[in-house]
Design an enzyme around this catalytic site. Structure first.
Site, PDB file in Angstrom:
ATOM      1  N   ASP A   1       0.842  -1.278  -0.253  1.00 35.33           N
ATOM      2  CA  ASP A   1      -0.252  -0.305  -0.133  1.00 35.33           C
ATOM      3  C   ASP A   1       0.818   1.187  -0.251  1.00 35.33           C
ATOM      4  O   ASP A   1       1.483   0.967   0.791  1.00 35.33           O
ATOM      5  CB  ASP A   1      -0.535  -0.077   1.300  1.00 35.33           C
ATOM      6  CG  ASP A   1      -1.590   1.162   1.545  1.00 35.33           C
ATOM      7  OD1 ASP A   1      -2.394   1.536   0.292  1.00 35.33           O
ATOM      8  OD2 ASP A   1      -2.403   1.145   2.483  1.00 35.33           O
ATOM      9  N   HIS A   2       0.833   2.063  -0.960  1.00 33.48           N
ATOM     10  CA  HIS A   2       1.231   3.011  -1.043  1.00 33.48           C
ATOM     11  C   HIS A   2       2.763   3.000  -0.881  1.00 33.48           C
ATOM     12  O   HIS A   2       3.876   4.226  -0.385  1.00 33.48           O
ATOM     13  CB  HIS A   2       1.282   4.649   0.181  1.00 33.48           C
ATOM     14  CG  HIS A   2      -0.371   5.124   0.489  1.00 33.48           C
ATOM     15  ND1 HIS A   2      -0.636   5.595  -0.652  1.00 33.48           N
ATOM     16  CD2 HIS A   2      -1.954   4.595   0.877  1.00 33.48           C
ATOM     17  CE1 HIS A   2      -2.134   6.026  -0.553  1.00 33.48           C
ATOM     18  NE2 HIS A   2      -3.050   5.242  -0.067  1.00 33.48           N
TER      19      HIS A   2
ATOM     20  N   GLY B   1      -9.108   6.036   1.216  1.00 31.85           N
ATOM     21  CA  GLY B   1      -9.915   6.242   2.159  1.00 31.85           C
ATOM     22  C   GLY B   1     -10.919   6.266   2.389  1.00 31.85           C
ATOM     23  O   GLY B   1     -11.862   7.264   2.326  1.00 31.85           O
TER      24      GLY B   1
HETATM   25  P1  13P Z   1      -8.670   4.733   5.577  1.00 33.35           P
HETATM   26  O1  13P Z   1      -8.377   5.587   6.280  1.00 33.35           O
HETATM   27  O2  13P Z   1     -10.472   5.699   4.870  1.00 33.35           O
HETATM   28  O3  13P Z   1      -9.246   3.251   6.580  1.00 33.35           O
HETATM   29  O4  13P Z   1      -7.817   4.190   3.699  1.00 33.35           O
HETATM   30  C1  13P Z   1      -7.189   3.450   3.698  1.00 33.35           C
HETATM   31  C2  13P Z   1      -6.119   3.667   3.077  1.00 33.35           C
HETATM   32  O5  13P Z   1      -6.904   3.676   1.380  1.00 33.35           O
HETATM   33  C3  13P Z   1      -5.866   3.032   2.795  1.00 33.35           C
HETATM   34  O6  13P Z   1      -4.295   2.678   1.699  1.00 33.35           O
HETATM   35  O1  G3H Z   2      -3.230   5.441   3.206  1.00 33.02           O
HETATM   36  C1  G3H Z   2      -2.941   4.608   4.649  1.00 33.02           C
HETATM   37  C2  G3H Z   2      -3.178   3.427   5.511  1.00 33.02           C
HETATM   38  O2  G3H Z   2      -3.967   3.721   6.521  1.00 33.02           O
HETATM   39  C3  G3H Z   2      -1.275   2.841   6.020  1.00 33.02           C
HETATM   40  O3  G3H Z   2      -1.245   3.913   7.280  1.00 33.02           O
HETATM   41  O4  G3H Z   2       1.375   4.352   6.828  1.00 33.02           O
HETATM   42  O5  G3H Z   2      -0.148   4.681   8.844  1.00 33.02           O
HETATM   43  O6  G3H Z   2       0.209   2.524   7.475  1.00 33.02           O
HETATM   44  P1  G3H Z   2      -0.016   3.657   8.138  1.00 33.02           P
HETATM   45 ZN    ZN Z   3      -4.442   4.329   0.978  1.00 28.72          ZN
END
Ligand code: 13P
Ligand code: G3H
Ligand code: ZN
Length: 311
Positions: free
Chosen positions: A82-83, A214
């Site tokens: 993720d990201h 999100g």
């Molecule tokens: P939320 O903060 O809405 O759960 O989003 C999570 C997210 O987009 C992780 O990449």
């Molecule tokens: O988009 C972000 C996710 O909620 C992950 O959060 O980077 O604090 O693990 P984090």
């Molecule tokens: Zn995200």
């Protein structure tokens, strides 16, 4: 069963008008709660690991926990970064067995985002791994980087075809008004998402899977549970479930959920410890926390995502 990519999951989700839940994982109880619900509901799953989660729990531990979940559930599970914020991080996750990575170049210029994303796609595709890119910028907090509402921007539908063609990405995250974290909309205002942008993106990219970040609903029950057991969260407003259902029926095939997991876990632990002040065995409070995650995820799968019975 081994880890799978999201390709087949997205193809079916797009055609049948539902979405796959992409849940952020940080430890064993979170993985167990999510996967137990998915097993009972026969739902395909994406388990996603942020760079913060990878630093916290360690790549190998998370990989082995997810492999254990596959053995226990026999579900198709995709393990996703993720990201991802750099080529090196994406490469390390690909080399380490992830089946999907996100390269988030949304803070770069359009051309720089394309160059970085294309480089990750080339490395990933040569190794059978799929890639999510991002265009447009969500507000909120990711890995301690706080994007203010002023610095966020909606995705420009005029850019999506060129971005997808030039990079070769397999899915695209877009910004239509959601944001990361628990405080998505101003208290007293009506949450609003730009479905016109989503529909225009779908028109420009027919059949192409779109990702919604999100997307936690910030379930009030858990915010109340936190606040009535010593917590002090200000008014927190998430994405209404009917909007998520609508997005899932359109081109959105992946819905990202992290904050709702955090709230379920923290609310339940706060309540347990307030009601049992002499307890100190972590299993005693982690057990109800895991159960709360399981029921919350079941609710998402059945009532929001619509992916039950699709595994
Ligand atoms: P939320 O903060 O809405 O759960 O989003 C999570 C997210 O987009 C992780 O990449
Ligand atoms: O988009 C972000 C996710 O909620 C992950 O959060 O980077 O604090 O693990 P984090
Ligand atoms: Zn995200």
């Amino acid at each position: 069963m081994a880890l799978v990519t999201s390709t087949e999951m997205f193809r079916r989700a797009y055609d049948e008008g539902y979405a796959i839940g992409a849940f952020n994982v940080n430890n064993m109880e979170i993985i167990q709660g999510i996967t137990e619900a998915a097993k009972e509901e026969r739902a395909p799953l994406i388990l996603q690991v942020s760079s913060g989660a990878r630093k916290y729990a360690n790549h190998t531990y998370l990989m082995k926990l997810i492999e254990a979940a596959i053995i226990e559930t026999d579900l198709p599970i995709c393990m996703h970064l993720d990201h991802g914020d750099s080529y090196e991080l994406c490469k390390s996750c690909i080399d380490g067995g992830f089946t999907s990575v996100m390269i988030d170049g949304s803070h770069l210029s359009f051309d720089e985002n394309i160059v970085l994303t294309k480089r990750v796609v080339e490395y990933a595709h040569d190794r059978g791994v799929v890639v999510e890119g991002e265009l447009g910028r969500l507000a909120g907090v990711e890995d301690d980087v706080n994007v203010s509402a002023e610095d966020s921007s909606y995705t420009d539908p005029d850019q999506v075809e060129e971005f997808v063609t030039r990079t070769g990405v397999d899915s695209l995250a877009i910004a239509i008004g959601t944001s990361h974290g628990a405080y998505k909309f101003k208290p007293g205002t009506n949450p609003r998402l730009r479905f016109d942008i989503l529909e225009e993106v779908e028109r420009r990219l027919p059949g192409f899977p779109i990702v919604l970040h999100g997307a936690s609903s910030v379930i009030p029950e858990f915010v109340d549970m936190i606040n009535s057991h010593g917590g002090n969260m200000p008014d927190a407003i998430g994405v209404p479930e009917d909007m998520l259902r609508k997005a899932a029926s359109l081109a959105v095939c992946k819905i990202n959920i992290d904050s709702d997991l955090r709230l379920a876990m923290t609310g339940t632990i706060r309540k347990y410890l307030a009601e049992n002040p002499s307890h100190f065995d972590p299993r005693q409070y982690l057990k109800p926390a895991r159960a709360a995650i399981k029921e919350m995820v079941r609710h998402k799968i059945v009532n929001v995502l619509g992916c039950n019975g699709k595994a």
